[in-house]
Design a protein around this motif. Structure first.
Motif, PDB file in Angstrom:
ATOM      1  N   GLY A 184      64.107  98.481  52.804  1.00 37.83           N
ATOM      2  CA  GLY A 184      64.891  97.347  52.319  1.00 37.83           C
ATOM      3  C   GLY A 184      64.351  96.799  51.008  1.00 37.83           C
ATOM      4  O   GLY A 184      65.121  96.376  50.138  1.00 37.83           O
ATOM      5  N   ILE A 185      63.039  96.807  50.850  1.00 45.33           N
ATOM      6  CA  ILE A 185      62.435  96.361  49.594  1.00 45.33           C
ATOM      7  C   ILE A 185      62.845  97.285  48.452  1.00 45.33           C
ATOM      8  O   ILE A 185      63.241  96.838  47.376  1.00 45.33           O
ATOM      9  CB  ILE A 185      60.898  96.304  49.740  1.00 45.33           C
ATOM     10  N   ILE A 186      62.781  98.598  48.698  1.00 37.48           N
ATOM     11  CA  ILE A 186      63.191  99.553  47.673  1.00 37.48           C
ATOM     12  C   ILE A 186      64.668  99.368  47.348  1.00 37.48           C
ATOM     13  O   ILE A 186      65.100  99.542  46.204  1.00 37.48           O
ATOM     14  CB  ILE A 186      62.914 100.996  48.138  1.00 37.48           C
ATOM     15  N   ASN A 187      65.436  98.966  48.342  1.00 36.91           N
ATOM     16  CA  ASN A 187      66.865  98.758  48.132  1.00 36.91           C
ATOM     17  C   ASN A 187      67.133  97.632  47.122  1.00 36.91           C
ATOM     18  O   ASN A 187      68.164  97.627  46.447  1.00 36.91           O
ATOM     19  CB  ASN A 187      67.541  98.445  49.465  1.00 36.91           C
ATOM     20  N   MET A 188      66.208  96.663  47.032  1.00 39.71           N
ATOM     21  CA  MET A 188      66.362  95.617  46.018  1.00 39.71           C
ATOM     22  C   MET A 188      66.327  96.217  44.621  1.00 39.71           C
ATOM     23  O   MET A 188      67.145  95.881  43.752  1.00 39.71           O
ATOM     24  CB  MET A 188      65.236  94.584  46.127  1.00 39.71           C
ATOM     25  N   TYR A 189      65.369  97.096  44.387  1.00 37.76           N
ATOM     26  CA  TYR A 189      65.242  97.714  43.066  1.00 37.76           C
ATOM     27  C   TYR A 189      66.384  98.673  42.796  1.00 37.76           C
ATOM     28  O   TYR A 189      66.826  98.821  41.649  1.00 37.76           O
ATOM     29  CB  TYR A 189      63.887  98.414  42.953  1.00 37.76           C
ATOM     30  N   ASP A 190      66.874  99.308  43.867  1.00 37.95           N
ATOM     31  CA  ASP A 190      68.050 100.151  43.732  1.00 37.95           C
ATOM     32  C   ASP A 190      69.244  99.312  43.261  1.00 37.95           C
ATOM     33  O   ASP A 190      70.050  99.756  42.446  1.00 37.95           O
ATOM     34  CB  ASP A 190      68.366 100.802  45.086  1.00 37.95           C
ATOM     35  N   GLY A 191      69.329  98.082  43.760  1.00 33.05           N
ATOM     36  CA  GLY A 191      70.385  97.186  43.312  1.00 33.05           C
ATOM     37  C   GLY A 191      70.232  96.813  41.848  1.00 33.05           C
ATOM     38  O   GLY A 191      71.218  96.720  41.110  1.00 33.05           O
ATOM     39  N   LEU A 192      68.997  96.596  41.404  1.00 34.91           N
ATOM     40  CA  LEU A 192      68.765  96.306  39.991  1.00 34.91           C
ATOM     41  C   LEU A 192      69.108  97.502  39.116  1.00 34.91           C
ATOM     42  O   LEU A 192      69.611  97.338  38.000  1.00 34.91           O
ATOM     43  CB  LEU A 192      67.304  95.909  39.762  1.00 34.91           C
TER      44      LEU A 192
END
Length: 474
Positions: A47-55
């Motif tokens: 989920g944390i990596i998903n934040m950067y994926d969103g960026l």
């Protein structure tokens, strides 16, 4: 924002792609649902990596995708005196002339993309209970850094915005559609960044770090004009943390994760899910859209007069249309553009250039700004030293004995050209209305003070049944 939430839920369940480093490659191994996903720390890291994926945003041509950072130059650099469209056509040309409409699809893309990232950060914060005691504070700090970074951009671009500080349901319309005061938004930004400073270290370049949180918090204080001394101390702590200027300006952008980069958004060349297209869009005939973010005559003159060795890295004459000037600071993967600037030995639309959000040169110039505080100039030795370091790297080695506010603004313009800083710098230095009014008069645009903020997307206002108010002038 109801339409956003449906997309976000699907993304958080199905899109756990990478951000350019080995640790950013979690592989889903089973069917996932909203009810059972966050059961252990490994899943929370996804989920944390998903934040950067969103960026990162999605590198595709769909009008309903979230392109995030890949299109942020439209709403920042192209609303300044630095860049424009090549031919003055389409929605992008609205930015050229300061005639942005509430129905502009690029503005809507930016707005929904970054609220998507806020949702992802809030989702991590809502599931911290599955993290180990050892890592919980660090994960919380990382999510708060991302949320603060996004809100800092939103509040500077749109003014008062909805403040979504937790995961909300589809019926939480009071939160989704209530614009909160600037004070409330900045209070959350500062609180989030203070938590990030306390609990992060400097392990990463493509993820949040203590230095990134310190530098961003310093920029927040400079923007608010409330605490120049605290900004100075934060910046001096970053300056003592092992970062340094790359000796060669070119290497800042093509030797990724180098000593100067404090925080960047990572991309991977050749992979549709993790590559970017913006560096191709700035060229002639290779991108999803082409001929955008072209250099204004005003910026060309500034770089030719003040850029030193940065000029050749930053701009070039368009090899196809010699009357035009292109941004080259982010040529796809460092390529020279090939014959006539149009052919590459790879697909330039799948470029891997990381987007640099914070770097050491920015810290040094903010250090000068913090020392200057509310004054119009400074000759404080610490400020002169920071300023001289940046100029020396550019080959401008004449000793500096005094720095005026205008000289600092000019130096930021040529050092950070086309890095989406110019508009924010003009506003922060208090000269945006004067500068952009004069620029619009020269170029046939129509600028007024209300153009400093973007419109709230009309689609969001429609979804709110009118509860979400529009910015003045739109």
């Amino acid at each position: 924002m109801k339409h956003i939430k449906v997309v976000i839920v699907l993304l958080i369940m199905t899109s756990l792609s990478s951000c350019g480093e080995d640790f950013l490659d979690p592989v889903p191994t089973s069917s996932i649902s909203a009810e059972n996903f966050y059961q252990n720390e490994e899943q929370l890291v996804a989920g944390i990596i998903n934040m950067y994926d969103g960026l990162q945003g999605v590198n595709d041509t769909r009008s309903d995708s979230n392109h995030a950072t890949q299109m942020e130059f439209y709403v920042t650099e192209m609303r300044s005196d630095n860049t424009r469209t090549k031919n003055g056509e389409g929605e992008a040309a609205q930015f050229d002339n300061f005639e942005v409409r509430p129905t502009n699809g690029l503005v809507a893309d930016h707005y929904r993309s970054f609220y998507n990232v806020i949702f992802r950060a809030n989702t991590v914060l809502a599931n911290l209970s599955v993290a180990s005691e050892e890592n919980r504070a660090k994960f919380e700090a990382e999510a708060k850094f991302v949320r603060a970074y996004v809100y800092f951009n939103l509040v500077r671009l749109y003014g008062e915005v909805p403040l979504v500080d937790r995961v909300i349901g589809i019926n939480d319309t009071d939160i989704s559609y209530t614009r909160r005061s600037l004070t409330d938004v900045y209070d959350l930004i500062i609180s989030d960044l203070e938590a990030a400073v306390e609990h992060l270290d400097n392990t990463y370049r493509n993820r949040a770090s203590k230095a990134a949180a310190q530098a961003l918090l310093a920029k927040v204080y400079l923007t608010l004009g409330t605490d120049h001394l605290e900004a100075q101390l934060l910046l001096e702590d970053v300056m003592a943390s092992g970062y340094s200027l790359e000796p060669n300006f070119y290497d800042v952008f093509y030797n990724e994760n180098n000593s100067e980069v404090i925080f960047s958004i990572g991309y991977v060349s050749g992979q549709a899910d993790d590559s970017q297209n913006f560096s191709a869009e700035w060229l002639n005939g290779v991108g999803r859209t082409v001929g955008v973010n072209y250099v204004t005559n005003d910026a060309v003159e500034a770089l030719n007069n003040l850029g030193g060795n940065r000029t050749d890295v930053s701009i070039r004459t368009d090899p196809v249309q010699p009357s035009q000037t292109q941004v080259t600071k982010y040529l796809p993967d460092g390529a020279d553009g090939g014959a006539n600037g149009r052919t590459f030995d790879f697909d330039a639309r799948l470029a891997g250039n990381d987007w640099i959000v914070l770097r050491y040169a920015d810290v040094l110039l903010m250090h000068v700004e913090a020392i200057m505080a509310d004054g119009s100039e400074t000759s404080v030795p610490a400020a002169l030293n920071s300023f001289q370091l940046v100029r020396d790297r550019a080959g401008l080695t004449d000793p500096v004995t005094n720095i005026t506010k205008q000289e600092l603004l000019d130096e930021r313009r040529v050092e950070l050209a086309f890095e989406n800083q110019r508009l924010f710098d003009l506003i922060r230095f208090g000269v945006a209305v004067e500068t952009l009014s004069a620029f619009a008069a020269e170029t046939g645009g129509s600028f007024s003070s209300t153009d400093l903020l973007l419109p709230i997307p009309q689609g969001e206002i429609g979804l709110s049944n009118g509860r979400l108010s529009q910015n003045p002038g739109y």
